[in-house]
Design an enzyme around this catalytic site. Sequence first.
Site, PDB file in Angstrom:
ATOM      1  N   ASP A  46       3.751 -24.350   8.863  1.00  0.00           N
ATOM      2  CA  ASP A  46       4.642 -25.296   9.543  1.00  0.00           C
ATOM      3  C   ASP A  46       4.324 -26.747   9.173  1.00  0.00           C
ATOM      4  O   ASP A  46       3.159 -27.139   9.130  1.00  0.00           O
ATOM      5  CB  ASP A  46       4.485 -25.094  11.062  1.00  0.00           C
ATOM      6  CG  ASP A  46       5.651 -25.649  11.851  1.00  0.00           C
ATOM      7  OD1 ASP A  46       6.176 -26.731  11.506  1.00  0.00           O
ATOM      8  OD2 ASP A  46       6.045 -24.991  12.833  1.00  0.00           O
ATOM      9  N   THR A  88      11.369 -26.920  13.842  1.00  0.00           N
ATOM     10  CA  THR A  88      10.762 -25.622  13.567  1.00  0.00           C
ATOM     11  C   THR A  88      11.734 -24.457  13.756  1.00  0.00           C
ATOM     12  O   THR A  88      11.864 -23.597  12.874  1.00  0.00           O
ATOM     13  CB  THR A  88       9.544 -25.425  14.491  1.00  0.00           C
ATOM     14  OG1 THR A  88       8.577 -26.416  14.174  1.00  0.00           O
ATOM     15  CG2 THR A  88       8.932 -24.044  14.311  1.00  0.00           C
ATOM     16  N   TYR A 119       4.937 -14.301  20.498  1.00  0.00           N
ATOM     17  CA  TYR A 119       4.213 -15.417  19.905  1.00  0.00           C
ATOM     18  C   TYR A 119       2.999 -15.827  20.746  1.00  0.00           C
ATOM     19  O   TYR A 119       3.091 -15.975  21.957  1.00  0.00           O
ATOM     20  CB  TYR A 119       5.117 -16.635  19.717  1.00  0.00           C
ATOM     21  CG  TYR A 119       4.386 -17.752  19.019  1.00  0.00           C
ATOM     22  CD1 TYR A 119       4.003 -17.602  17.690  1.00  0.00           C
ATOM     23  CD2 TYR A 119       4.007 -18.912  19.686  1.00  0.00           C
ATOM     24  CE1 TYR A 119       3.284 -18.580  17.031  1.00  0.00           C
ATOM     25  CE2 TYR A 119       3.281 -19.907  19.038  1.00  0.00           C
ATOM     26  CZ  TYR A 119       2.933 -19.730  17.710  1.00  0.00           C
ATOM     27  OH  TYR A 119       2.211 -20.703  17.069  1.00  0.00           O
TER      28      TYR A 119
END
Length: 288
Positions: A39, A76, A159
Amino acid sequence: MARPFIITITTLLLVIWMASSVKSAPMSSKPKVILVSMDGFRHDYLSKVNNTPNFDMMLREGVTMPWIRNTFTTLTFPCHFTMVTGLYEESHGIVANNMYDSKTDRNRFRMSTTDDDWWTGHETIWTSAQKAGLKAGVYFWVGSASKIQGTRPERWFPYDGRVPFEARVDTLVKWMSEDDFDLGLIYFNEPDHTGHDSGPEGHATLKEVERMDGILGRLLQKLNDTNLLDTVNIIVTSDHGMAATDSDTKLIDLRDYVNDTLVADVIQQGAMASLIPQEGKASSLLYC
Ligand SMILES: *[C@@H]1O[C@H](CO)[C@@H](O)[C@H](O)[C@H]1NC(C)=O
Ligand SMILES: *[C@@H]1O[C@H](CO)[C@@H](O)[C@H](O)[C@H]1NC(C)=O
Protein backbone atom coordinates in the site's frame (compact mmCIF):
# COMPACT_ATOMS: atom_id res chain seq x y z
CA MET A 1 -14.05 19.24 7.80
CA ALA A 2 -11.19 21.57 8.60
CA ARG A 3 -8.59 18.83 8.32
CA PRO A 4 -6.17 19.21 5.42
CA PHE A 5 -6.18 16.63 2.72
CA ILE A 6 -3.55 14.06 3.38
CA ILE A 7 -2.49 12.69 0.04
CA THR A 8 -2.60 13.54 -3.62
CA ILE A 9 -1.32 10.79 -5.71
CA THR A 10 -0.68 9.94 -9.30
CA THR A 11 1.92 7.27 -9.69
CA LEU A 12 2.95 4.03 -8.11
CA LEU A 13 5.12 1.00 -8.32
CA LEU A 14 4.81 -1.93 -10.71
CA VAL A 15 7.34 -4.74 -10.96
CA ILE A 16 6.73 -8.10 -12.57
CA TRP A 17 8.70 -11.32 -12.16
CA MET A 18 8.00 -13.54 -15.12
CA ALA A 19 8.15 -17.25 -14.54
CA SER A 20 11.16 -17.87 -16.72
CA SER A 21 10.76 -21.49 -17.63
CA VAL A 22 7.04 -21.88 -18.03
CA LYS A 23 7.37 -23.16 -21.57
CA SER A 24 9.95 -25.80 -20.71
CA ALA A 25 8.43 -26.73 -17.37
CA PRO A 26 6.79 -30.12 -17.00
CA MET A 27 3.07 -30.21 -17.78
CA SER A 28 2.21 -30.54 -14.11
CA SER A 29 3.89 -27.23 -13.33
CA LYS A 30 1.13 -25.07 -14.67
CA PRO A 31 1.86 -21.37 -14.41
CA LYS A 32 0.63 -19.60 -11.31
CA VAL A 33 0.17 -15.95 -10.46
CA ILE A 34 0.79 -14.05 -7.25
CA LEU A 35 -0.42 -10.45 -7.05
CA VAL A 36 1.24 -8.47 -4.27
CA SER A 37 0.10 -5.04 -3.14
CA MET A 38 2.27 -2.87 -0.93
CA ASP A 39 0.00 0.00 0.00
CA GLY A 40 1.11 3.54 -0.81
CA PHE A 41 4.38 2.44 -2.46
CA ARG A 42 5.33 5.53 -4.41
CA HIS A 43 6.93 4.97 -7.82
CA ASP A 44 10.28 6.50 -6.87
CA TYR A 45 10.80 5.00 -3.42
CA LEU A 46 13.25 2.46 -4.78
CA SER A 47 15.46 5.25 -6.12
CA LYS A 48 15.66 6.77 -2.64
CA VAL A 49 17.00 3.74 -0.78
CA ASN A 50 20.06 1.61 -1.36
CA ASN A 51 19.44 -1.61 0.48
CA THR A 52 16.77 -3.37 -1.61
CA PRO A 53 18.46 -6.46 -3.07
CA ASN A 54 15.19 -8.27 -3.77
CA PHE A 55 13.54 -5.47 -5.67
CA ASP A 56 16.85 -4.99 -7.48
CA MET A 57 16.76 -8.62 -8.55
CA MET A 58 13.17 -8.31 -9.82
CA LEU A 59 14.06 -5.11 -11.66
CA ARG A 60 17.05 -6.84 -13.21
CA GLU A 61 15.41 -10.10 -14.18
CA GLY A 62 11.78 -9.10 -14.57
CA VAL A 63 9.82 -6.34 -16.19
CA THR A 64 9.01 -2.96 -14.74
CA MET A 65 7.06 0.15 -15.65
CA PRO A 66 8.52 3.58 -14.89
CA TRP A 67 5.10 4.47 -13.48
CA ILE A 68 1.47 3.56 -13.88
CA ARG A 69 -1.59 5.72 -13.67
CA ASN A 70 -4.14 4.77 -11.08
CA THR A 71 -7.80 5.59 -10.88
CA PHE A 72 -9.37 8.55 -9.10
CA THR A 73 -10.13 8.72 -6.25
CA THR A 74 -6.66 7.66 -5.21
CA LEU A 75 -7.62 5.83 -2.07
CA THR A 76 -6.90 2.33 -0.83
CA PHE A 77 -10.36 0.85 -1.35
CA PRO A 78 -11.29 2.22 -4.77
CA CYS A 79 -7.86 1.59 -6.30
CA HIS A 80 -7.53 -1.95 -4.93
CA PHE A 81 -10.98 -2.88 -6.19
CA THR A 82 -10.12 -1.45 -9.61
CA MET A 83 -7.04 -3.68 -9.70
CA VAL A 84 -9.06 -6.85 -9.23
CA THR A 85 -12.12 -5.93 -11.31
CA GLY A 86 -10.53 -4.00 -14.18
CA LEU A 87 -13.29 -1.44 -13.76
CA TYR A 88 -13.21 2.27 -13.15
CA GLU A 89 -14.45 3.22 -9.73
CA GLU A 90 -17.80 4.55 -10.88
CA SER A 91 -18.46 1.15 -12.45
CA HIS A 92 -17.41 -1.07 -9.55
CA GLY A 93 -19.05 1.27 -7.06
CA ILE A 94 -16.32 1.47 -4.42
CA VAL A 95 -15.67 5.16 -4.99
CA ALA A 96 -14.17 5.98 -1.59
CA ASN A 97 -12.99 4.39 1.63
CA ASN A 98 -16.08 5.79 3.31
CA MET A 99 -19.40 6.06 1.48
CA TYR A 100 -23.07 6.71 1.94
CA ASP A 101 -25.88 5.43 -0.24
CA SER A 102 -28.70 7.95 -0.28
CA LYS A 103 -31.02 5.65 -2.22
CA THR A 104 -31.18 2.89 0.31
CA ASP A 105 -30.14 4.85 3.37
CA ARG A 106 -28.40 1.72 4.55
CA ASN A 107 -25.54 1.91 6.98
CA ARG A 108 -22.53 3.88 5.96
CA PHE A 109 -19.74 2.04 4.21
CA ARG A 110 -16.48 2.06 6.12
CA MET A 111 -13.30 0.13 5.48
CA SER A 112 -14.52 -2.53 7.86
CA THR A 113 -17.82 -2.99 5.99
CA THR A 114 -18.20 -6.45 4.48
CA ASP A 115 -21.98 -6.50 3.86
CA ASP A 116 -22.29 -8.32 0.56
CA ASP A 117 -24.67 -5.82 -1.03
CA TRP A 118 -21.99 -3.15 -1.42
CA TRP A 119 -19.95 -5.50 -3.59
CA THR A 120 -22.52 -7.14 -5.85
CA GLY A 121 -22.20 -7.93 -9.49
CA HIS A 122 -18.57 -7.08 -10.13
CA GLU A 123 -16.46 -10.04 -11.05
CA THR A 124 -13.06 -10.03 -9.42
CA ILE A 125 -9.95 -11.81 -10.63
CA TRP A 126 -10.49 -14.50 -7.99
CA THR A 127 -14.14 -15.05 -8.92
CA SER A 128 -13.11 -15.35 -12.60
CA ALA A 129 -10.34 -17.80 -11.69
CA GLN A 130 -12.68 -19.95 -9.63
CA LYS A 131 -15.34 -19.93 -12.36
CA ALA A 132 -12.63 -21.25 -14.68
CA GLY A 133 -11.95 -24.12 -12.30
CA LEU A 134 -8.79 -22.65 -10.80
CA LYS A 135 -7.99 -22.35 -7.11
CA ALA A 136 -7.61 -18.90 -5.61
CA GLY A 137 -6.59 -17.72 -2.17
CA VAL A 138 -6.49 -14.16 -0.89
CA TYR A 139 -4.48 -13.11 2.15
CA PHE A 140 -6.30 -9.79 2.56
CA TRP A 141 -7.56 -7.69 -0.32
CA VAL A 142 -10.33 -5.16 -0.61
CA GLY A 143 -13.53 -7.14 -1.20
CA SER A 144 -12.16 -10.57 -0.34
CA ALA A 145 -14.08 -10.85 2.94
CA SER A 146 -17.42 -10.35 1.16
CA LYS A 147 -19.42 -12.66 -1.03
CA ILE A 148 -19.14 -11.37 -4.59
CA GLN A 149 -21.53 -12.99 -7.05
CA GLY A 150 -22.27 -15.44 -4.27
CA THR A 151 -18.71 -16.61 -3.71
CA ARG A 152 -15.63 -15.84 -1.71
CA PRO A 153 -12.08 -16.89 -2.51
CA GLU A 154 -11.41 -20.50 -1.52
CA ARG A 155 -9.18 -19.14 1.27
CA TRP A 156 -9.59 -15.70 2.82
CA PHE A 157 -9.44 -14.00 6.20
CA PRO A 158 -11.30 -11.13 7.81
CA TYR A 159 -8.89 -8.21 7.66
CA ASP A 160 -6.54 -7.95 10.64
CA GLY A 161 -3.69 -5.49 10.19
CA ARG A 162 -1.86 -7.01 13.16
CA VAL A 163 -1.00 -10.24 11.35
CA PRO A 164 2.78 -10.13 10.81
CA PHE A 165 3.76 -9.77 7.17
CA GLU A 166 5.99 -12.84 7.45
CA ALA A 167 3.04 -14.99 8.50
CA ARG A 168 1.00 -13.74 5.52
CA VAL A 169 3.81 -14.71 3.15
CA ASP A 170 4.30 -18.14 4.72
CA THR A 171 0.60 -18.97 4.50
CA LEU A 172 0.33 -17.79 0.91
CA VAL A 173 3.30 -19.93 -0.14
CA LYS A 174 1.70 -22.96 1.57
CA TRP A 175 -1.46 -22.39 -0.48
CA MET A 176 0.58 -22.15 -3.68
CA SER A 177 2.76 -25.18 -2.91
CA GLU A 178 1.03 -27.73 -0.67
CA ASP A 179 -2.49 -26.88 -1.85
CA ASP A 180 -1.48 -26.21 -5.47
CA PHE A 181 -3.37 -22.92 -5.75
CA ASP A 182 -3.23 -21.18 -9.12
CA LEU A 183 -3.79 -17.62 -7.97
CA GLY A 184 -2.74 -15.90 -4.77
CA LEU A 185 -3.26 -12.30 -3.69
CA ILE A 186 -1.54 -10.71 -0.74
CA TYR A 187 -1.83 -7.25 0.76
CA PHE A 188 0.52 -5.28 3.02
CA ASN A 189 -0.55 -2.04 4.66
CA GLU A 190 2.98 -0.63 4.37
CA PRO A 191 4.74 1.58 3.44
CA ASP A 192 1.44 3.52 3.39
CA HIS A 193 0.96 3.63 7.13
CA THR A 194 4.46 4.92 7.86
CA GLY A 195 4.24 7.25 4.86
CA HIS A 196 1.20 8.96 6.37
CA ASP A 197 3.02 9.38 9.67
CA SER A 198 6.46 10.38 8.44
CA GLY A 199 5.82 11.72 4.95
CA PRO A 200 7.12 10.31 1.67
CA GLU A 201 10.64 11.59 2.29
CA GLY A 202 10.70 10.58 5.95
CA HIS A 203 13.50 8.41 7.28
CA ALA A 204 11.03 5.96 8.82
CA THR A 205 9.21 5.60 5.50
CA LEU A 206 12.37 4.82 3.59
CA LYS A 207 13.34 2.33 6.31
CA GLU A 208 9.94 0.73 5.81
CA VAL A 209 10.64 0.41 2.09
CA GLU A 210 13.75 -1.59 3.01
CA ARG A 211 11.70 -3.75 5.35
CA MET A 212 9.24 -4.43 2.52
CA ASP A 213 12.19 -5.52 0.39
CA GLY A 214 12.91 -8.11 3.07
CA ILE A 215 9.29 -9.29 2.92
CA LEU A 216 9.57 -9.61 -0.86
CA GLY A 217 12.81 -11.53 -0.31
CA ARG A 218 11.04 -13.92 2.04
CA LEU A 219 8.37 -14.54 -0.60
CA LEU A 220 10.98 -15.20 -3.31
CA GLN A 221 12.99 -17.45 -1.04
CA LYS A 222 10.00 -19.52 0.12
CA LEU A 223 8.90 -19.95 -3.49
CA ASN A 224 12.41 -21.03 -4.38
CA ASP A 225 12.48 -23.45 -1.43
CA THR A 226 9.26 -25.05 -2.67
CA ASN A 227 10.50 -25.17 -6.29
CA LEU A 228 7.85 -22.73 -7.41
CA LEU A 229 9.97 -19.78 -8.44
CA ASP A 230 10.01 -20.93 -12.07
CA THR A 231 6.27 -21.47 -12.26
CA VAL A 232 4.95 -18.40 -10.48
CA ASN A 233 4.51 -15.02 -12.14
CA ILE A 234 4.78 -12.38 -9.44
CA ILE A 235 3.28 -8.93 -9.84
CA VAL A 236 4.25 -6.37 -7.19
CA THR A 237 2.27 -3.19 -7.33
CA SER A 238 0.50 -0.60 -5.27
CA ASP A 239 -2.75 1.27 -5.04
CA HIS A 240 -1.46 4.82 -4.89
CA GLY A 241 1.60 6.91 -4.13
CA MET A 242 2.12 9.63 -1.56
CA ALA A 243 2.82 13.35 -1.68
CA ALA A 244 3.88 15.66 1.10
CA THR A 245 1.26 18.19 2.10
CA ASP A 246 1.82 21.86 2.57
CA SER A 247 -0.84 23.43 4.70
CA ASP A 248 -0.01 26.91 3.34
CA THR A 249 -0.48 26.23 -0.36
CA LYS A 250 -2.16 22.86 -0.69
CA LEU A 251 -4.91 22.98 1.86
CA ILE A 252 -8.46 23.63 0.77
CA ASP A 253 -10.62 24.52 3.73
CA LEU A 254 -14.10 23.53 2.62
CA ARG A 255 -15.62 26.03 5.01
CA ASP A 256 -14.54 28.66 2.47
CA TYR A 257 -16.91 27.06 -0.02
CA VAL A 258 -19.79 25.56 1.88
CA ASN A 259 -21.91 26.81 4.73
CA ASP A 260 -20.86 24.28 7.32
CA THR A 261 -23.83 24.98 9.58
CA LEU A 262 -25.88 23.21 6.89
CA VAL A 263 -23.71 20.07 6.81
CA ALA A 264 -25.27 17.09 8.56
CA ASP A 265 -22.31 14.74 8.16
CA VAL A 266 -18.91 14.44 6.53
CA ILE A 267 -18.51 10.99 5.02
CA GLN A 268 -15.11 11.23 3.34
CA GLN A 269 -12.40 13.87 3.27
CA GLY A 270 -9.07 14.06 1.51
CA ALA A 271 -8.40 14.64 -2.17
CA MET A 272 -12.16 14.23 -2.54
CA ALA A 273 -14.75 15.10 0.08
CA SER A 274 -18.26 13.82 0.52
CA LEU A 275 -20.73 15.84 2.57
CA ILE A 276 -24.32 15.17 3.52
CA PRO A 277 -26.44 18.32 3.70
CA GLN A 278 -29.09 18.75 6.30
CA GLU A 279 -32.58 17.71 5.22
CA GLY A 280 -33.78 19.97 2.39
CA LYS A 281 -30.67 22.18 2.50
CA ALA A 282 -28.68 20.78 -0.42
CA SER A 283 -29.35 23.78 -2.65
CA SER A 284 -28.27 26.36 -0.05
CA LEU A 285 -25.13 24.47 1.03
CA LEU A 286 -22.78 26.02 -1.53
CA TYR A 287 -21.68 29.61 -1.42
CA CYS A 288 -22.24 31.21 -4.78
C1 LIG B 1 17.14 -20.46 -5.50
O1 LIG B 1 17.84 -21.48 -4.87
C2 LIG B 1 19.00 -21.91 -5.56
C3 LIG B 1 19.55 -23.12 -4.86
O2 LIG B 1 19.68 -22.90 -3.50
C4 LIG B 1 19.98 -20.76 -5.61
O3 LIG B 1 21.13 -21.12 -6.32
C5 LIG B 1 19.30 -19.57 -6.32
O4 LIG B 1 20.14 -18.43 -6.27
C6 LIG B 1 18.01 -19.22 -5.63
N1 LIG B 1 17.32 -18.21 -6.43
C7 LIG B 1 16.76 -17.14 -5.87
C8 LIG B 1 16.13 -16.18 -6.81
O5 LIG B 1 16.78 -16.93 -4.67
C1 LIG C 1 -25.42 29.60 6.70
O1 LIG C 1 -26.63 28.98 6.96
C2 LIG C 1 -27.32 29.51 8.07
C3 LIG C 1 -28.56 28.64 8.33
O2 LIG C 1 -29.40 28.64 7.19
C4 LIG C 1 -27.67 30.96 7.78
O3 LIG C 1 -28.30 31.53 8.92
C5 LIG C 1 -26.39 31.73 7.49
O4 LIG C 1 -26.72 33.05 7.09
C6 LIG C 1 -25.60 31.06 6.39
N1 LIG C 1 -24.32 31.71 6.24
C7 LIG C 1 -23.95 32.29 5.09
C8 LIG C 1 -22.63 32.97 5.13
O5 LIG C 1 -24.60 32.19 4.06
